[in-house]
Write a protein that holds these residues in place. Structure first.
Motif, PDB file in Angstrom:
ATOM      1  N   LEU A  47     -48.586 -18.657   5.846  1.00 35.35           N
ATOM      2  CA  LEU A  47     -49.038 -19.657   4.879  1.00 35.35           C
ATOM      3  C   LEU A  47     -47.896 -20.299   4.108  1.00 35.35           C
ATOM      4  O   LEU A  47     -48.135 -21.196   3.290  1.00 35.35           O
ATOM      5  CB  LEU A  47     -50.018 -19.008   3.891  1.00 35.35           C
ATOM      6  N   ASN A  63     -46.433 -22.818   7.763  1.00 34.02           N
ATOM      7  CA  ASN A  63     -47.698 -23.545   7.643  1.00 34.02           C
ATOM      8  C   ASN A  63     -48.580 -23.348   8.876  1.00 34.02           C
ATOM      9  O   ASN A  63     -48.899 -24.290   9.598  1.00 34.02           O
ATOM     10  CB  ASN A  63     -47.426 -25.037   7.400  1.00 34.02           C
ATOM     11  N   PRO A  92     -52.057 -21.806   9.346  1.00 39.83           N
ATOM     12  CA  PRO A  92     -53.268 -21.170   8.822  1.00 39.83           C
ATOM     13  C   PRO A  92     -54.041 -20.378   9.869  1.00 39.83           C
ATOM     14  O   PRO A  92     -54.768 -19.444   9.522  1.00 39.83           O
ATOM     15  CB  PRO A  92     -54.096 -22.354   8.299  1.00 39.83           C
ATOM     16  N   ALA A 147     -53.163 -19.095  -0.358  1.00 41.15           N
ATOM     17  CA  ALA A 147     -54.005 -20.034   0.403  1.00 41.15           C
ATOM     18  C   ALA A 147     -54.848 -20.905  -0.521  1.00 41.15           C
ATOM     19  O   ALA A 147     -55.866 -21.448  -0.080  1.00 41.15           O
ATOM     20  CB  ALA A 147     -54.906 -19.261   1.361  1.00 41.15           C
ATOM     21  N   ASN A 156     -54.515 -23.786  -1.556  1.00 47.40           N
ATOM     22  CA  ASN A 156     -54.621 -25.184  -1.138  1.00 47.40           C
ATOM     23  C   ASN A 156     -55.082 -25.336   0.304  1.00 47.40           C
ATOM     24  O   ASN A 156     -55.076 -26.446   0.834  1.00 47.40           O
ATOM     25  CB  ASN A 156     -53.264 -25.883  -1.315  1.00 47.40           C
ATOM     26  N   SER A 157     -55.450 -24.239   0.942  1.00 47.68           N
ATOM     27  CA  SER A 157     -55.882 -24.280   2.344  1.00 47.68           C
ATOM     28  C   SER A 157     -57.384 -24.043   2.414  1.00 47.68           C
ATOM     29  O   SER A 157     -57.854 -22.903   2.294  1.00 47.68           O
ATOM     30  CB  SER A 157     -55.133 -23.229   3.171  1.00 47.68           C
TER      31      SER A 157
END
Length: 444
Positions: free
Chosen positions: A297, A302, A304, A361, A363-364
């Motif tokens: 993450l 990056n 996910p 996470a 913002n994911s």
């Protein structure tokens, strides 16, 4: 002493050199044994003249053995140099602490052992070959075996290339570490009812036991220390557990009442090391798996999907934990608590699993959705109220973080719908999955 013995055996089993060293000794012993047979005259002339045994002279034998020895040691050095470079790259993406999974890999150890064992075998046989001018001794059987070993090395090289290619794959690494988590759960949990910790009031007049050592607590002989405490009519509360760092001259335990030899007994029952890692440390395996997700993450990677794969394995581990109980750390002798150690509870286990992943996470949307899906699957089969409450807390934290950090209305609606499904499955069990997911457009 038992704790130190366990630590020694555990360290020995994880060393990279043990199996290669054993195979080198096997190669030397095999060479000496076959040379003894060749020199004893037990092999009939019919077998010596057959096409299955080496039938060349001393010069050819030396050339053959020299080629086998030089090629095997050269290939071994080249292959494992490339392996170190590949592992360095993998460590940057998945974490340096996962390198121990590569060094303790039996396939890597056996591969190196075969190359080094063949090299040692060829050297021992080579030193016994004599030409006509030196006394004419050509060990036909030993030379024939060296040819077979050369072909075994070729096959091993092919295996090793495929083995390493699969081992540095992130999905394979996740599966290997998740197997460690499942093994730790199987070894450190039980189906038996656990005794409750004694009231804290019994430690009111306890005295601290200091320890001048420092390092991570790797092994702990609880039964031995409990027997000692029962024999001396005292009670001990250990302030650290496997995986904790012991600081020099800091209290390691409380004892009530104080008896002579308590410090020596505690030191004998505990084994420290310079790094965290133990079969008695459940959270260590969990944190290794979490580290893969956290690194995936990071902005530099990056990825996910890797984090989502880790969440799936963590959820599977919690589902396996449903019928089992975490040990309370209370040791009884004649129904009297004589030793208490603060073992991890369910809330601590779930905190170790989900807190860092959720925090990284925020913002994911995809990872937060998968986290809620995993929690919903676990809560659908978990019925113990305190465990359900812990799972509810993590689901609420996910929703709270999403409402603070997710700005897209559609994404936030998806997360709210998954949280509502979690609540429905908490109340209705698997039937809660029949509830429709309104406004759900994201795929996780």
């Amino acid at each position: 002493m038992i704790a130190r013995t366990r630590k020694f055996i555990g360290d020995l089993s994880e060393t990279f050199w043990l199996i290669p060293a054993v195979m080198v000794l096997i190669g030397i012993a095999t060479a000496l044994g076959l040379l003894q047979i060749d020199g004893s005259g037990l092999i009939s002339s019919t077998i010596l003249d057959s096409r299955w045994l080496y039938d060349g002279g001393g010069t050819g034998a030396r050339t053959l053995l020299g080629a086998v020895a030089s090629s095997t040691i050269g290939v071994a050095g080249t292959v494992f140099s490339i392996t170190i470079a590949a592992l360095s790259l993998a460590a940057g993406q998945m974490g340096p602490r996962l390198l121990r999974n590569f060094t303790r890999d039996r396939g890597n150890q056996i591969t190196l052992g075969i190359f080094l064992g063949t090299f040692s075998y060829a050297l021992i046989v080579l030193r016994s070959v004599r030409t006509q001018d030196e006394g004419a001794f050509v060990p036909h059987l030993a030379l024939s075996v060296s040819i077979v070993l050369a072909f075994v090395c070729v096959a091993t090289l092919v295996y090793f290339v495929g083995h390493m290619a699969s081992r540095i794959n992130v999905d394979t690494v996740i599966e290997l570490v998740s197997e460690d988590v499942r093994a730790a759960i199987a070894n450190l949990t039980t189906e038996k009812q656990q005794p409750l910790p004694p009231p804290k009031a019994i430690w009111r007049n306890a005295e601290p036991v200091l320890d001048a050592r420092y390092g991570y607590l790797q092994q702990f002989d609880g039964d031995g220390l409990a027997d000692w405490a029962a024999e001396h009519s005292t009670a001990i509360r250990l302030l650290v557990r496997p995986g904790d760092y012991v600081f020099p001259d800091a209290p390691i335990a409380l004892i009530s009442p104080m008896v002579d030899g308590a410090g020596e007994a505690i030191r004998a029952a505990t084994a420290l090391g310079s790094r965290r890692g133990s079969t008695a440390d459940l959270e260590f395996s969990i944190r290794q798996l979490v580290e893969v997700a956290v690194r995936a993450l990071s902005p530099g990677i990056n990825d996910p999907h890797t984090a989502m794969s880790v969440l799936d394995r963590l959820g599977a581990a919690l589902c396996e934990l449903v019928p089992r109980k975490l040990t309370s750390g209370v040791y009884l002798r004649e129904d009297r608590p004589v030793l208490v150690i603060a073992n991890p509870d369910y809330a601590g286990v779930t905190n170790a699993m989900f807190h860092m992943i959720r925090q990284n996470a925020v913002n994911s949307t995809a990872v937060l959705i998968r986290l809620l899906d995993v929690l919903a699957s676990v809560v659908s089969c978990e019925h113990e109220p305190l465990r359900v409450l812990s799972l509810q807390g993590h689901a609420d934290l996910v929703l709270g973080d999403a409402e603070r950090h997710i700005s897209t209305p559609a994404d936030l609606a998806d997360i709210r719908a998954r949280h509502a499904r979690f609540v429905a499955m908490k109340i209705d069990g698997p039937f809660g999955a029949l509830e429709p997911l309104e406004q759900s457009t994201n795929c996780a």
